[in-house]
Design a protein around this motif. Structure first.
Motif, mmCIF file in Angstrom:
data_model
loop_
_atom_site.group_PDB
_atom_site.id
_atom_site.type_symbol
_atom_site.label_atom_id
_atom_site.label_comp_id
_atom_site.label_asym_id
_atom_site.label_seq_id
_atom_site.Cartn_x
_atom_site.Cartn_y
_atom_site.Cartn_z
ATOM 1 N N HIS A 191 0.810 -1.215 0.000
ATOM 2 C CA HIS A 191 0.000 0.000 0.000
ATOM 3 C C HIS A 191 0.848 1.271 0.000
ATOM 4 O O HIS A 191 1.981 1.293 0.491
ATOM 5 C CB HIS A 191 -0.906 0.048 1.230
ATOM 6 N N THR A 192 0.256 2.344 -0.494
ATOM 7 C CA THR A 192 0.803 3.685 -0.358
ATOM 8 C C THR A 192 -0.382 4.645 -0.337
ATOM 9 O O THR A 192 -1.533 4.221 -0.237
ATOM 10 C CB THR A 192 1.807 3.997 -1.478
ATOM 11 N N SER A 193 -0.121 5.940 -0.431
ATOM 12 C CA SER A 193 -1.200 6.923 -0.368
ATOM 13 C C SER A 193 -0.760 8.230 -1.007
ATOM 14 O O SER A 193 0.437 8.470 -1.204
ATOM 15 C CB SER A 193 -1.614 7.181 1.086
ATOM 16 N N LEU A 194 -1.743 9.070 -1.302
ATOM 17 C CA LEU A 194 -1.436 10.391 -1.847
ATOM 18 C C LEU A 194 -0.676 11.235 -0.831
ATOM 19 O O LEU A 194 0.180 12.048 -1.210
ATOM 20 C CB LEU A 194 -2.719 11.103 -2.261
ATOM 21 N N ALA A 195 -0.972 11.074 0.454
ATOM 22 C CA ALA A 195 -0.245 11.835 1.470
ATOM 23 C C ALA A 195 1.228 11.446 1.482
ATOM 24 O O ALA A 195 2.116 12.313 1.531
ATOM 25 C CB ALA A 195 -0.866 11.605 2.845
ATOM 26 N N GLN A 196 1.512 10.152 1.432
ATOM 27 C CA GLN A 196 2.912 9.713 1.402
ATOM 28 C C GLN A 196 3.597 10.182 0.125
ATOM 29 O O GLN A 196 4.761 10.591 0.150
ATOM 30 C CB GLN A 196 2.964 8.191 1.547
ATOM 31 N N ALA A 197 2.877 10.157 -0.979
ATOM 32 C CA ALA A 197 3.439 10.651 -2.238
ATOM 33 C C ALA A 197 3.717 12.150 -2.165
ATOM 34 O O ALA A 197 4.759 12.629 -2.638
ATOM 35 C CB ALA A 197 2.488 10.343 -3.390
ATOM 36 N N ALA A 198 2.792 12.905 -1.584
ATOM 37 C CA ALA A 198 2.990 14.350 -1.457
ATOM 38 C C ALA A 198 4.190 14.668 -0.575
ATOM 39 O O ALA A 198 4.850 15.703 -0.754
ATOM 40 C CB ALA A 198 1.730 14.991 -0.872
ATOM 41 N N LEU A 199 4.487 13.787 0.373
ATOM 42 C CA LEU A 199 5.609 14.007 1.276
ATOM 43 C C LEU A 199 6.952 13.616 0.675
ATOM 44 O O LEU A 199 7.998 13.965 1.235
ATOM 45 C CB LEU A 199 5.379 13.245 2.581
ATOM 46 N N VAL A 200 6.948 12.904 -0.448
ATOM 47 C CA VAL A 200 8.221 12.534 -1.086
ATOM 48 C C VAL A 200 9.073 13.777 -1.346
ATOM 49 O O VAL A 200 10.223 13.855 -0.894
ATOM 50 C CB VAL A 200 7.980 11.716 -2.371
ATOM 51 N N PRO A 201 8.586 14.792 -2.055
ATOM 52 C CA PRO A 201 9.444 15.966 -2.250
ATOM 53 C C PRO A 201 9.606 16.823 -1.006
ATOM 54 O O PRO A 201 10.545 17.620 -0.925
ATOM 55 C CB PRO A 201 8.738 16.742 -3.368
ATOM 56 N N MET A 202 8.723 16.652 -0.014
ATOM 57 C CA MET A 202 8.890 17.416 1.217
ATOM 58 C C MET A 202 10.034 16.880 2.065
ATOM 59 O O MET A 202 10.412 17.512 3.067
ATOM 60 C CB MET A 202 7.591 17.426 2.022
ATOM 61 N N THR A 203 10.622 15.737 1.679
ATOM 62 C CA THR A 203 11.849 15.289 2.342
ATOM 63 C C THR A 203 12.942 16.344 2.196
ATOM 64 O O THR A 203 13.875 16.382 3.006
ATOM 65 C CB THR A 203 12.345 13.952 1.750
ATOM 66 N N MET A 204 12.826 17.194 1.176
ATOM 67 C CA MET A 204 13.778 18.289 0.980
ATOM 68 C C MET A 204 13.643 19.370 2.053
ATOM 69 O O MET A 204 14.611 20.080 2.351
ATOM 70 C CB MET A 204 13.564 18.947 -0.387
#
Length: 720
Positions: A191-204
């Motif tokens: 599983h994954t989610s849009l929230a986790q995807a949105a946080l991918v670039p927020m790792t920056m």
């Protein structure tokens, strides 16, 4: 699609209503899987054009089922009996009603791999929120992270979270397939989610340290000037890093004189990429965009004109790499990665029972990359359980100067400082390559060959190795070895123009999306190569690029035979949204995001707000407007602002964070799990390495004595 395609014989069922689920299915389909796309008769995102729907459905079979009926649910269960993978984007309650809860599926189909793409992780208190990207971005506070032409949260035109979620889902499926082969045929969650995807670039951007250095504490805030410059012909060009040494620019700076240069620079905040930002801006305004582009390219300055959406389909480099393909006389995006069969068999690996361990437990990865895309790809492999060794020069990865961004790409790795290319480091490099299952980097190929790490050189040392490479423009064509950056691909693919809004200057989406998409595409290709190697024993070279990964997102339009383009929804000049029901509204005390996608939702919205929605919202606090709309069944969320600290503190988001003790920063808090595999844990316990933190132990592991390590340190070959 031949029988020798990597995923030939794999059966995938797709139940989706937006880009994330459809693109995940497409990635598997184009790798050889048979994909049956189920139309669940729900809704479709207003950003998905008919052209894009066709692009994301290519190669698939389609079947309409009404999952609100018993007959439709029974038919779907019958189909799942012979499937390997199910991808769906139903929230947990809706999945339960459709007979697709994890518990029901695990009991009925124990070998089935299930990848659910929700709005939020299933353990999050907001898990049943509608799976609509803008609502997730608003609730997280990501809309407020994007600079715009006005204050406040900005509607982000590019659905980057959907695209990232599609890759996360496809990667999760591949990781589960590898684990299923290891674990006796047992399937399970991916599983994954849009929230986790949105946080991918927020790792920056979203992290916190107990003992931050001044550089880490500063980060890279959204007021940093972006080098998008207006040219004499009214077009805009994006220039990455300083163009001061290009002859036209050097001559013009000299002609201006030091005082005028200082005065021009003083009109803008300092730029970390261009010390003469203001003067560059004034000088670039004196010539046309295409002239500047040619001049910069001739002198190895990374630059791209910000073109209109769809122009990329005529690009020679994109066509030569297969990033643009012809389907029924229409030009549309092709696959953004390449696979090439390798030269020989893999070394024999001892069999180990790793049931219940991370999906990629036992995999060994050598990370030779720098900056963002290459290291981030290897961080994803580390999250999935791979043992990763990061090699960087004794002076450090060039990205270390942006400490928060660097840390966001490095967790899960042990760090070795090693001066590649020096004869004294050759033995260490050879040992590391022979140790690795995967060697990955994003170094330009001419430099890679000088360092001895081009795919053919690596394969000569270890014939069964998987060589992963990320370039800027793709492995073929005249720009194969050119420098390039995320921002330039946003410009080249039309997204900077679209993100700016109708009639407004172009705007860079500041989240490094091209880098992250290229990293995700390369990880998917690496996992395909590993899956293939399990069957054939062959190593492979795989490649992705910033251009290819970003071009895939341009599928909202396709080019017709006469050269015209299919239509797409455009962002308004105020950067509020795409229409009355898909828009940001300003209230008396903040902002609210509405995502009324269905006819019923839009009708309810109009009943509540009347003919002039702005008049409804402007005098009301967000809480009152939110309550009235939700009571009427209108999907909406507050567009939260200034959320970095709130995200790191909010107990509801604990499932989305991780923390560990860092050698320099003390306790370090960062974005955490990007997947949920249920019974298979992720590997999130190892912090980003300090420079040379593990050099000594790693060199010992590869046969170097203490005396030999000291000699390497004295020669400047390593840092310990």
């Amino acid at each position: 699609m031949g029988d020798d395609a990597v995923l030939a014989g794999l059966c995938v069922i797709e139940v989706a209503s937006d880009v994330a689920g459809w693109s995940a299915g497409l990635h598997l389909c184009e790798a050889g899987a048979e994909v049956l796309s189920i139309d669940p008769s729900r809704y479709r995102s207003p950003r998905v054009s008919e052209a894009q729907f066709e692009v994301l459905g290519r190669g698939k079979r389609r079947l309409a089922l009404d999952l609100d009926t018993q007959r439709g649910r029974v038919q779907l269960q019958e189909l799942l009996a012979s499937a390997d993978v199910l991808i769906h984007d139903l929230p947990p309650r809706a999945a339960h009603r459709a007979g697709l809860s994890d518990e029901v599926l695990a009991a009925a189909f124990p070998a089935l791999i299930v990848s659910a793409i929700g709005a939020w992780p299933q353990s999050h208190s907001w898990a049943d929120m509608p799976v609509r990207e803008t609502l997730v971005l608003a609730a997280l506070g990501v809309l407020d992270e994007q600079p715009g032409h006005r204050p406040g949260p900005i509607y982000i035109r590019m659905p980057f979270a959907n695209w990232i979620a599609g890759w996360l889902s496809a990667i999760a499926v591949m990781a589960r397939l590898l684990a299923r082969a290891r674990d006796g045929g047992r399937g399970g969650r991916a599983h994954t989610s849009l929230a986790q995807a949105a946080l991918v670039p927020m790792t920056m951007h979203w992290s916190r340290a107990a003992r931050p250095t001044p550089v880490f504490a500063k980060g890279l805030d959204k007021s940093t000037p972006i080098p998008l410059h207006r040219c004499a012909d009214g077009r805009w060009i994006h220039v990455h890093y300083s163009p001061d040494k290009a002859p036209w620019m050097a001559e013009a700076l000299a002609a201006m004189g030091p005082e005028a240069v200082v005065a021009a620079n003083a009109k803008f905040p300092p730029s970390h990429v261009a010390p003469n930002f203001g003067a560059n801006r004034a000088i670039i305004a004196t010539r046309n965009a295409d002239d500047w582009a040619r001049h910069f390219w001739e002198h190895d300055v990374a630059a791209q004109v910000a073109v209109s959406f769809g122009e990329i389909y005529a690009d020679e480099q994109a066509q030569l790499n297969g990033y643009v393909v012809e389907r029924g006389e229409r030009r549309q995006p092709g696959a953004p990665y390449h696979l090439e069969r390798g030269p020989g068999p893999a070394q024999a690996q001892a069999g180990t029972d790793r049931a219940g361990q991370s999906p990629l437990s036992g995999l060994k990865v050598l990370d030779l990359g720098a900056y963002l895309a290459g290291p981030f790809a290897c961080m994803l492999l580390a999250d999935l359980g791979a043992e990763v060794v990061k090699v960087e020069p004794p002076a450090g990865d060039a990205m270390r100067r942006l400490e928060r961004i660097f840390a966001g790409t490095q967790r899960g790795k042990r760090g070795l400082a090693l001066k590649l290319g020096d004869p004294a480091s050759a033995a260490a490099l050879e040992s590391l390559v022979k140790w690795a299952d995967v060697v990955h980097h994003n170094i330009r190929m001419p430099a890679a060959r000088k360092l001895g790490i081009a795919p053919e050189q690596l394969a000569a040392l270890h014939p069964g190795v998987i060589c992963g490479h990320i370039s800027s423009y793709g492995p073929r064509g005249p720009r194969a070895d050119w420098p390039g950056f995320d921002q330039l691909m946003q410009a080249a693919c039309g997204w900077e123009v679209e993100n700016g809004g109708a009639g407004q200057p172009p705007m860079w989406l500041r989240f490094g999306v091209g880098d992250h998409l290229a990293a995700l595409a390369c990880v998917f290709a690496v996992l395909l190569a590993l899956y293939q190697r399990e069957r054939t024993g062959e190593g492979q070279a795989v490649a992705s690029s910033l251009l290819g990964a970003m071009l895939m997102t341009a599928s909202e339009v396709v080019a017709l035979p006469d050269g015209s383009l299919t239509p797409m929804a455009q962002l308004d000049a105020g950067q509020h949204g795409l229409g009355m029901g898909d828009r940001l509204y300003v209230c008396a005390d903040g902002w609210l995001m509405v995502a009324a996608w269905t006819a019923a939702e839009l009708a309810a919205f109009e009943i509540v707000t009347g003919a002039t929605p702005d008049v409804f919202f402007s005098p009301r606090p967000v809480s009152e407007a939110l309550a009235l709309l939700r009571a009427a069944g209108v999907p909406c969320e507050p567009a939260r602002e200034n959320q970095r600290e709130a995200f790191l503190d909010d107990p509801r988001h604990a499932v989305l964070r991780t923390r560990y003790a860092h050698a320099v920063y003390g306790e370090l808090e960062q974005v955490g799990a990007l997947w949920d595999f249920g019974d298979l844990p992720l590997n999130l316990g190892l912090p980003p390495p300090a420079l040379g933190q593990h050099s000594r132990v790693l060199l010992r592991e590869h046969g170097f004595t203490e005396a030999a390590i000291e000699r390497l340190a004295e020669q400047g070959i390593t840092v310990t």
